[in-house]
Scaffold this motif. Structure first.
Motif, mmCIF file in Angstrom:
data_model
loop_
_atom_site.group_PDB
_atom_site.id
_atom_site.type_symbol
_atom_site.label_atom_id
_atom_site.label_comp_id
_atom_site.label_asym_id
_atom_site.label_seq_id
_atom_site.Cartn_x
_atom_site.Cartn_y
_atom_site.Cartn_z
ATOM 1 N N LEU A 54 0.822 -1.210 0.000
ATOM 2 C CA LEU A 54 0.000 0.000 0.000
ATOM 3 C C LEU A 54 0.860 1.266 0.000
ATOM 4 C CD1 LEU A 54 -2.900 -0.067 2.623
ATOM 5 C CD2 LEU A 54 -3.058 0.368 0.178
ATOM 6 N N PHE A 55 2.052 1.146 0.574
ATOM 7 C CA PHE A 55 2.903 2.316 0.751
ATOM 8 C C PHE A 55 3.914 2.490 -0.379
ATOM 9 C CE2 PHE A 55 0.979 1.745 4.770
ATOM 10 C CZ PHE A 55 1.016 2.967 5.417
ATOM 11 N N ASP A 56 4.024 1.454 -1.223
ATOM 12 C CA ASP A 56 5.101 1.432 -2.219
ATOM 13 C C ASP A 56 5.110 2.625 -3.158
ATOM 14 O OD1 ASP A 56 6.128 -0.818 -1.173
ATOM 15 O OD2 ASP A 56 5.393 -2.196 -2.723
ATOM 16 N N ALA A 57 3.935 3.055 -3.587
ATOM 17 C CA ALA A 57 3.890 4.080 -4.632
ATOM 18 C C ALA A 57 3.870 5.509 -4.086
ATOM 19 C CB ALA A 57 2.680 3.834 -5.530
ATOM 20 N N ILE A 58 4.073 5.662 -2.777
ATOM 21 C CA ILE A 58 4.101 7.026 -2.231
ATOM 22 C C ILE A 58 5.389 7.712 -2.691
ATOM 23 C CG2 ILE A 58 4.176 8.428 -0.134
ATOM 24 C CD1 ILE A 58 2.624 6.301 1.304
ATOM 25 N N PRO A 59 5.287 8.915 -3.266
ATOM 26 C CA PRO A 59 6.496 9.628 -3.678
ATOM 27 C C PRO A 59 7.375 9.928 -2.464
ATOM 28 C CG PRO A 59 4.490 10.735 -4.480
ATOM 29 C CD PRO A 59 4.051 9.677 -3.529
ATOM 30 N N ASN A 60 8.665 9.649 -2.579
ATOM 31 C CA ASN A 60 9.603 9.876 -1.486
ATOM 32 C C ASN A 60 9.124 9.192 -0.203
ATOM 33 O OD1 ASN A 60 11.968 10.786 -0.491
ATOM 34 N ND2 ASN A 60 11.429 12.955 -0.448
ATOM 35 N N LYS A 61 8.866 7.887 -0.332
ATOM 36 C CA LYS A 61 8.199 7.157 0.759
ATOM 37 C C LYS A 61 9.049 6.944 2.006
ATOM 38 C CE LYS A 61 9.059 2.683 -1.352
ATOM 39 N NZ LYS A 61 9.422 1.468 -0.668
ATOM 40 N N ASP A 62 10.357 7.272 1.924
ATOM 41 C CA ASP A 62 11.167 7.206 3.141
ATOM 42 C C ASP A 62 10.867 8.362 4.085
ATOM 43 O OD1 ASP A 62 12.521 4.889 2.754
ATOM 44 O OD2 ASP A 62 14.273 5.830 1.815
ATOM 45 N N PHE A 63 10.275 9.411 3.543
ATOM 46 C CA PHE A 63 10.073 10.624 4.342
ATOM 47 C C PHE A 63 8.602 10.892 4.596
ATOM 48 C CE2 PHE A 63 14.349 12.441 2.632
ATOM 49 C CZ PHE A 63 15.046 11.687 3.563
ATOM 50 N N GLY A 208 0.851 11.115 2.755
ATOM 51 C CA GLY A 208 1.940 10.730 1.850
ATOM 52 C C GLY A 208 1.513 10.785 0.389
ATOM 53 N N TYR A 209 0.372 10.221 0.105
ATOM 54 C CA TYR A 209 -0.117 10.268 -1.271
ATOM 55 C C TYR A 209 -0.706 11.633 -1.611
ATOM 56 C CZ TYR A 209 0.263 5.243 -2.234
ATOM 57 O OH TYR A 209 0.731 3.976 -2.469
ATOM 58 N N GLY A 210 -1.184 12.331 -0.587
ATOM 59 C CA GLY A 210 -1.966 13.536 -0.851
ATOM 60 C C GLY A 210 -3.411 13.081 -0.981
ATOM 61 N N SER A 211 -4.328 13.918 -0.468
ATOM 62 C CA SER A 211 -5.707 13.452 -0.305
ATOM 63 C C SER A 211 -6.348 12.911 -1.574
ATOM 64 C CB SER A 211 -6.567 14.577 0.267
ATOM 65 O OG SER A 211 -6.028 14.960 1.504
ATOM 66 N N ARG A 212 -6.075 13.563 -2.708
ATOM 67 C CA ARG A 212 -6.778 13.127 -3.923
ATOM 68 C C ARG A 212 -6.368 11.705 -4.341
ATOM 69 N NH1 ARG A 212 -7.383 16.770 -9.199
ATOM 70 N NH2 ARG A 212 -7.439 18.286 -7.511
ATOM 71 N N LYS A 213 -5.049 11.484 -4.419
ATOM 72 C CA LYS A 213 -4.556 10.164 -4.791
ATOM 73 C C LYS A 213 -4.888 9.142 -3.692
ATOM 74 C CE LYS A 213 -1.696 7.221 -6.983
ATOM 75 N NZ LYS A 213 -2.394 6.277 -7.861
ATOM 76 N N ALA A 214 -4.788 9.578 -2.438
ATOM 77 C CA ALA A 214 -5.064 8.676 -1.318
ATOM 78 C C ALA A 214 -6.501 8.162 -1.379
ATOM 79 C CB ALA A 214 -4.811 9.379 0.011
#
Ligand SMILES: *[C@@H]1O[C@H](CO)[C@@H](O)[C@H](O)[C@H]1NC(C)=O
Ligand SMILES: *[C@@H]1O[C@H](CO)[C@@H](O)[C@H](O)[C@H]1NC(C)=O
Ligand SMILES: *[C@@H]1O[C@H](CO)[C@@H](O)[C@H](O)[C@H]1NC(C)=O
Ligand SMILES: *[C@@H]1O[C@H](CO)[C@@H](O)[C@H](O)[C@H]1NC(C)=O
Ligand SMILES: *[C@@H]1O[C@H](CO)[C@@H](O)[C@H](O)[C@H]1NC(C)=O
Length: 505
Positions: A54-63, A208-214
């Motif tokens: 679920l978290f893989d596609a978050i941009p800059n997911k380490d932060f 992380g995704y931002g509300s729209r993408k989330a």
């Protein structure tokens, strides 16, 4: 004629007595009914480890929000530190890093962050000096973290005044360097970064995704992670209930406050449809309360802080969520229990504020229903196992929830399989006996798992461990619930454990 009237009269009397008994006694009508439940964890409340993809596609997911970063200056060889944990300057003189040297991210966007220190202040600037004095997130300075390259741990920190931070001396950190070049180890703007903590909960995924993408990501998750067939599977494998963890923002669906997204309420509606169809009871569990009751990712803490229960407004807001959920589902025969809050953590949550909330939450449920069980989770952290009894003893259909894991404690570090099993039959058994009384509240082992710290355990070891817990936790007067139904880690997935013969119900 008179005979049959007497018969009807007697029948009526019996049924009236029966109803009165079941109302006053606070026990299920059939005392043999105990929930054998499974937690639908990771479904409506997210935890990264249950479904990491679920978290893989978050941009800059380490932060993500709450990530704890530590920075070691390459010139001083020492760590950045909020002196005194916050309230004054930053220094670069610590040889080891722990809490004062950890900076928690508040993510503004994928490359801009605020830094929060141990005492909750945000990092900012006093002229060119780097300090941690402001309590206000909105007027704190923001930062970019510039990496040498994707794989490198070398970073620079650029403040929103346009200047890079440098460890000028061990006792002075400034933001006053505009031109940088290369990544040499005599450059005071270069730091070696370590990620000390990560959080992967609902706050992290949605912001992380931002509300729209989330909204899309969560919708896809809710419509595929738990489906109708799962309820069918649950019903046909000897389980009679599910415990469903939900977040407080479900009560303002479909337009919850930022950063949360709508849709979890619709999924809970589905759960009630399916539960009804397959004869399954539902325990709604408020797993994430506003402000976070324990600082963990599963209560949707933004940065590890724990703010729940610190004001009357906050408690009232939580009671409103309970009221909303009870009112919405009270007519569905599958509604069996409402758990007012999951795992409040002592000492951050005081017994006083918890009792206040539990009493108000209980009343909120009773306003709509005299039969729904009200579940009260014991506190984690320093607390007495019977501390809720003075309140619970005076209430009807009240349940105390305890969570028993043989994993989150170094006590279990070197135990063998047999020692773990003995621990269940002896120690856990006495713990549960102690709180299971004939005239007190019902007891519920609302979370347990057939996993441990034993390395190289055989399938048979797991079977015996599972059986020991079912034997012992089966004596809890309200019942038990396995954590969880689905999980990326096999032993934490009851579905996998059943399908592979590791657990027999
Ligand atoms: C920040 O909050 C702390 C604790 O509430 C308080 O002692 C301190 O004075 C506050 N600092 C500022 C700058 O308002
Ligand atoms: C970073 O690591 C990945 C995977 O190990 C590798 O494919 C990539 O080439 C590396 N990139 C750099 C800039 O070193
Ligand atoms: C680091 O510097 C501060 C500020 O001068 C000082 O108060 C503190 O004692 C120093 N700490 C260590 C471990 O040297
Ligand atoms: C477990 O064993 C290791 C290695 O012998 C030891 O260092 C550690 O202290 C033990 N832990 C406990 C809780 O006894
Ligand atoms: C379990 O209970 C026994 C008997 O009371 C006690 O001696 C033992 O220390 C307990 N085990 C652990 C790991 O706490």
């Amino acid at each position: 004629m008179t005979k049959s009237i007497i018969k009807i009269w007697i029948l009526n009397l019996i049924s009236i007595l029966f109803v009165m008994l079941s109302l006053t006694h606070g026990r299920p009508i059939n005392p043999e009914f105990r929930v054998k439940a499974v937690n639908l964890g990771g479904w409506l409340v997210t935890e990264g480890w249950m479904k990491p993809s679920l978290f893989d596609a978050i941009p800059n997911k380490d932060f993500l929000d709450g990530t704890g970063l530590q920075f070691k200056s390459v010139t001083t060889g020492k760590y950045l530190c909020a002196e005194s944990g916050g309230g004054t300057i930053l220094v670069a003189n610590r040889t080891t890093a722990s809490s004062w040297e950890t900076f928690r991210l508040w993510r503004i966007n994928k490359e801009t962050f605020r830094f929060r220190v141990f005492n909750k202040q945000f990092v900012g600037l006093d002229d060119i000096n780097v300090v941690a004095v402001t309590n206000s997130s909105t007027d704190s300075v923001t930062f970019h973290i510039v990496k040498e390259n994707d794989n490198s741990t070398l970073v620079r920190i650029k403040a929103s005044n346009g200047y890079f931070l440098r460890a000028k001396t061990e006792e002075l950190v400034t933001a006053d360097v505009s031109n940088v070049r290369g990544w040499r180890d005599d450059d005071p703007t270069v730091f070696e970064m370590t990620i000390a903590v990560r959080l992967q909960g609902d706050f992290q995924i949605t912001n992380g995704y931002g509300s729209r993408k989330a909204a899309q990501v969560m919708k896809d998750h809710w419509s595929s992670f738990i489906i109708e067939d799962d309820f069918k599977f649950i019903a046909s494998n000897g389980l009679n209930a599910v415990r469903i963890p939900v977040g407080w923002w479900i009560a303002s669906d479909p337009t919850p406050p930022w950063p949360y997204v709508g849709g979890s309420l619709h999924s809970l509606d589905n759960a009630f449809l399916w539960a009804h169809k397959y004869g399954i009871k539902i325990i709604i569990d408020l797993h994430a309360a506003p402000g976070s009751q324990n600082g963990f990712q599963h209560s949707s803490s933004r940065d590890g802080s724990q703010e729940w229960g610190k004001s009357d407004e906050n408690i009232e807001q939580t009671v409103d969520v309970i009221s909303f959920l009870t009112a919405r589902y009270v007519k569905n025969p599958s509604l069996y229990a409402i758990e007012l809050i999951n795992e409040p953590l002592s000492p951050g949550v005081t017994l006083e504020s918890l009792n206040k909330y539990y009493k108000a939450g209980y009343d909120a449920v009773r306003k709509h229903s005299s039969t729904t069980y009200v579940v009260m989770s014991n506190r984690l952290g320093p607390s007495e196992p019977k501390e809720l009894f003075p309140l619970a003893n005076g209430l009807m259909r009240c349940v105390i929830d305890v969570h028993y894991y043989n994993i989150f404690n170094d006590l279990f570090e070197n135990m063998t399989a047999q020692q773990n099993i003995d621990f269940i039959y002896n120690n856990r058994s006495s713990e549960l006996n102690f709180i299971t009384t004939s005239n007190g509240p019902l007891t519920f082992v609302g979370e347990w798992v057939s996993d441990w710290r034993v390395k190289e355990a055989t399938k048979e070891d797991f079977q015996r461990f599972g059986k020991s817990q079912i034997d012992v936790f089966g004596r809890a007067t309200f019942g038990w619930a396995y954590w969880a139904f689905k999980n990326a880690n096999q032993h934490w997935s009851l579905e996998w454990m059943i399908n592979n013969g590791y657990i027999m119900l």
